[in-house]
Enzyme design. Structure first.
Site, PDB file in Angstrom:
ATOM      1  N   GLU A   1       0.832  -1.205   0.000  1.00 18.09           N
ATOM      2  CA  GLU A   1       0.000   0.000   0.000  1.00 18.09           C
ATOM      3  C   GLU A   1       0.871   1.262   0.000  1.00 18.09           C
ATOM      4  O   GLU A   1       1.865   1.351   0.730  1.00 18.09           O
ATOM      5  CB  GLU A   1      -0.869  -0.047   1.265  1.00 18.09           C
TER       6      GLU A   1
ATOM      7  N   LYS B   1      -9.318   2.366  -1.770  1.00 16.11           N
ATOM      8  CA  LYS B   1      -9.547   1.674  -0.506  1.00 16.11           C
ATOM      9  C   LYS B   1     -10.931   2.044   0.021  1.00 16.11           C
ATOM     10  O   LYS B   1     -11.322   3.213   0.010  1.00 16.11           O
ATOM     11  CB  LYS B   1      -8.454   2.075   0.482  1.00 16.11           C
TER      12      LYS B   1
ATOM     13  N   CYS C   1      -5.372  -3.471   2.706  1.00 14.92           N
ATOM     14  CA  CYS C   1      -5.043  -3.444   4.141  1.00 14.92           C
ATOM     15  C   CYS C   1      -6.269  -3.486   5.041  1.00 14.92           C
ATOM     16  O   CYS C   1      -6.811  -4.550   5.315  1.00 14.92           O
ATOM     17  CB  CYS C   1      -4.152  -2.253   4.455  1.00 14.92           C
TER      18      CYS C   1
ATOM     19  N   SER D   1       0.859  -2.268   7.302  1.00 17.13           N
ATOM     20  CA  SER D   1       0.411  -2.729   8.605  1.00 17.13           C
ATOM     21  C   SER D   1       1.548  -2.606   9.599  1.00 17.13           C
ATOM     22  O   SER D   1       2.574  -3.282   9.479  1.00 17.13           O
ATOM     23  CB  SER D   1      -0.069  -4.184   8.503  1.00 17.13           C
TER      24      SER D   1
ATOM     25  N   LYS E   1       1.743  -9.083  16.702  1.00 19.79           N
ATOM     26  CA  LYS E   1       0.683  -8.765  15.739  1.00 19.79           C
ATOM     27  C   LYS E   1       0.658  -9.721  14.544  1.00 19.79           C
ATOM     28  O   LYS E   1      -0.406  -9.963  13.967  1.00 19.79           O
ATOM     29  CB  LYS E   1       0.851  -7.323  15.249  1.00 19.79           C
TER      30      LYS E   1
ATOM     31  N   ASN F   1      16.829  17.539  39.862  1.00 25.36           N
ATOM     32  CA  ASN F   1      16.694  17.868  38.444  1.00 25.36           C
ATOM     33  C   ASN F   1      17.917  18.577  37.867  1.00 25.36           C
ATOM     34  O   ASN F   1      18.268  18.371  36.694  1.00 25.36           O
ATOM     35  CB  ASN F   1      15.452  18.737  38.230  1.00 25.36           C
TER      36      ASN F   1
ATOM     37  N   THR G   1      16.715   7.693  26.817  1.00 24.34           N
ATOM     38  CA  THR G   1      16.558   6.303  27.260  1.00 24.34           C
ATOM     39  C   THR G   1      15.242   6.008  27.957  1.00 24.34           C
ATOM     40  O   THR G   1      15.024   4.895  28.425  1.00 24.34           O
ATOM     41  CB  THR G   1      17.702   5.930  28.222  1.00 24.34           C
TER      42      THR G   1
ATOM     43  N   GLU H   1       7.830   5.497  32.532  1.00 25.41           N
ATOM     44  CA  GLU H   1       8.291   6.823  32.955  1.00 25.41           C
ATOM     45  C   GLU H   1       7.501   7.925  32.265  1.00 25.41           C
ATOM     46  O   GLU H   1       7.172   8.951  32.875  1.00 25.41           O
ATOM     47  CB  GLU H   1       9.782   6.964  32.673  1.00 25.41           C
TER      48      GLU H   1
ATOM     49  N   LYS I   1       4.836  16.893  29.416  1.00 21.82           N
ATOM     50  CA  LYS I   1       6.133  16.236  29.240  1.00 21.82           C
ATOM     51  C   LYS I   1       6.093  15.288  28.044  1.00 21.82           C
ATOM     52  O   LYS I   1       7.037  15.244  27.237  1.00 21.82           O
ATOM     53  CB  LYS I   1       6.516  15.458  30.503  1.00 21.82           C
TER      54      LYS I   1
END
Length: 647
Positions: free
Chosen positions: A44, A111, A163, A190, A196, A459, A483, A488, A617
């Protein structure tokens, strides 16, 4: 009747790189595995790229796509070729497949069902009709049928659904099959999510059984536009069985999976299985386009496909390690492929990483190193040289210590770098932290202390590290890795403009619990891509900690937040499953019976407060990969108000 050969191509495309995508398509058509195929199926939107986003609104995208079709018409006139592109018709933009044959565009198929959940926003750009279409348009120099058709060759019939059409309850193919199609083509874009492919196998197995035909799925591959990873994995399903499956998460520009079938065998299966009366709705009769009319009578493919008679039987299934991967191996290869494509498409020289001695940064280092090894194995030892990258400097790590860091985490970081053979630096930043604190103290006229100013003092350490690691990354011409993980991100356990800084956040699509289990799986020797490491053994015997408070306080992440398994469970229930707070509480009591009811209620309230106040954030985190069944990246997965009163 001769066997019919179909080649399904999985393709690594780049949005708006029309020439590059065309060259990949052309090379796939000219590949020996595809040159004798009767039909070649591409994914697609493979001409424009799937992830063009709002660039789909620009006319040059449709016009350049049409120009590429003009070029492709001349590449192979003796094969049926299906390619995906955006097409503007009337007042609407459609997501389409073009069917090429005999040097002409035989038809353009729009589609019907647009993907508009999770990471997909197709209804933002494309139009879809509620009914089947049948009209004529001017396209690529031809008067072309536009709509939904059955295609009839001399010996076999096929239909096309794109799809999401194959995933929908209202499948176009349910009508095609009653008109006797032998093959259903399902080109897709996809996205990858852990596990999946099992769902895809189930969908196409069941559909092929219900319709008694051969269903051919093909897919995009790679990190196409930055956030979504596609896994390839072409599927051939015949009358209820997977008969062929292609490689997944490949590092090459394209992969071709081919299969030969006899239409007579499929029709015999239909005769045994179909007993349903003809539907009363005659308006659903799909018009047929005869492809044989587009060939000169001398063409050997039109008259008997004589070249195909001599073909040998194609094996039913290949035993490819890339097909059957554990969840942790899928994660490994998907992130490695995402990093590889991000690296080469951004044309940078490598990755710089602030290595802390903790699980997240260690995982990032392992994945960059593994990416290098897989890329060389699947392409060549010289692949990075051809990209202008010195593989010895592909990964640079730095440990930035303060008086709050332990000797153990520095030793873990150093040992891991030695095990991976990457450059490692260690610097002390106490003076830089002190200088920053003293400047603000001079403005405020007071001395900061841990009792009153705990969070700001934590901080500032992370924020001082950020410009230093950015400086190193810039000097190397590198991407900076952030990371952070999804756990988080959910609760805002990160310092903005500190450890959240980076070009890319490859782990933000999975939970901390998953990452810790991933490292344990490596140490148990189960990951075929990553071997156990002494540094990881030591790391897993320590508690996760930010090491931002004085060592005497024994700071631990789970003390600051809550146990990671509980955090993950609350996150999944409240955010992904949208379960009510009281129902979440009842389920948690069953899941964690050793915790008191008061404690669990406290964790739920704490999560809700942190999640609600941390959207700003999440809006500012670096781009991340979509890896799991759900994600929290507001640019691709989960849109949530920055200011809100409830989760």
């Amino acid at each position: 009747m001769p066997k019919i050969k179909i080649a399904a191509v999985t393709l690594n495309t780049t949005p708006l790189d029309f020439l590059g995508n065309y060259e990949s398509i052309k090379k796939a058509i000219e590949n020996p595995e595809a040159t004798d195929a009767d039909c070649i199926l591409f994914p697609e939107l493979c001409i424009s790229g799937y992830g063009c986003e709002d660039a789909f609104y620009k006319p040059f995208v449709w016009n350049r796509s049409e120009e590429i079709i003009e070029k492709l018409k001349a590449v192979s006139k003796t094969q049926i070729i299906l390619v995906g592109l955006p097409v503007f018709v009337g007042s609407f933009l459609y997501n389409c497949m073009a069917v090429l044959f005999g040097g002409k565009v035989i038809a353009v198929i729009p589609k019907l069902n647009l993907a508009n959940t999770g990471v997909h926003y197709e209804r933002r750009w494309f139009h879809s009709e509620s009914e089947f279409l049948n009209k004529t348009i001017n396209f690529a120099g031809d008067e072309v049928p536009f709509g939904h058709f059955i295609f009839q060759t001399k010996d076999w019939k096929f239909g096309v659904e794109i799809c999401e059409d194959s995933w929908s309850v209202q499948k176009p193919s349910s009508f095609y099959s009653l008109q006797g199609i032998d093959v259903l083509f399902s080109p897709g874009a996809s996205h990858f999510a852990i596990g999946k492919q099992k769902i895809r196998r189930q969908i196409f197995t069941e559909s092929s059984r219900n319709q008694c035909n051969l269903q051919v799925f093909t897919n995009l591959t790679g990190n196409e536009s930055g956030r979504i990873i596609f896994e390839g994995g072409a599927i051939f399903a015949s009358a209820g069985n997977i008969v062929k499956e292609g490689p997944r998460l490949s590092f090459s520009p394209f992969q071709i999976t081919s299969y030969g079938f006899d239409p007579i065998e499929l029709r015999a299966s239909k005769a045994r299985s179909f007993r349903s009366p003809k539907p009363k709705d005659g308006s659903r009769e799909i018009p047929t386009i005869e492809l044989k009319h587009f060939f000169d009578e001398k063409n050997q493919r039109t008259h008997g496909f004589s070249l195909l008679d001599k073909r040998k039987e194609i094996p039913k299934m290949e035993d490819l390690s890339s097909i059957h991967l554990s969840d942790y191996e899928e994660f490994t290869k998907a992130v490695c492929l995402g990093l590889y494509d991000y690296l080469r498409k951004s044309k940078t020289k490598g990755f710089t990483l602030s290595l802390s001695g903790g699980a997240d940064s260690a995982t990032c280092a392992l994945l960059v190193h593994t990416m290098k090894e897989i890329a060389k194995r699947e392409n060549s030892d010289s692949i990075f040289g051809s990209l202008g990258i010195d593989e010895k400097h592909l990964l640079v790590t730095i440990y930035q210590k303060t008086e709050n860091n332990s000797n153990l985490t520095e030793e873990i970081a150093k040992t891991l770098s030695e095990e991976l053979g990457c450059r490692f630096y260690s610097i002390t930043i106490d003076s830089a932290v002190s200088a920053s604190v003293q400047l603000i103290e001079s403005v405020l006229g007071k001395t900061l202390n841990w009792k009153e100013h705990d969070l700001p003092l934590q901080n500032i350490q992370a924020r001082v590290r950020s410009p230093l690691v950015w400086l190193l990354a810039n000097l190397e011409g590198h991407l900076l890795i952030s990371t952070g993980n999804r756990s988080e991100a959910a609760v805002g356990y990160t310092t903005m403009d500190g450890d959240s800084s980076g070009s890319i956040a490859p782990l933000a699509g999975v939970s901390k619990e998953f990452l810790l289990d991933f490292l344990d799986d490596i140490q148990n020797g189960n990951n075929r891509f990553i071997s156990p490491k002494e540094s990881i053994r030591v790391l897993r015997n320590t508690k996760p900690t930010a090491e931002l408070k004085p060592l005497s306080e024994n700071q631990e992440d789970e003390k600051d937040l809550m146990p990671y398994p509980i955090l993950q469970s609350i996150e999944e229930k409240l955010v992904y499953q949208s379960i009510k707070e009281e129902n979440c509480f009842e389920l948690l009591k069953q899941e964690f019976p050793w915790e008191s009811a008061e404690t669990l209620l406290g964790y739920i309230k704490k999560f809700k407060k942190l999640f609600m106040t941390s959207q700003w954030k999440r809006e500012r985190l670096p781009p991340s990969f979509h890896l799991d069944v759900y994600g929290l990246d507001p640019k691709s997965s989960y849109r949530y108000p920055i200011l809100s009163g409830e989760i």
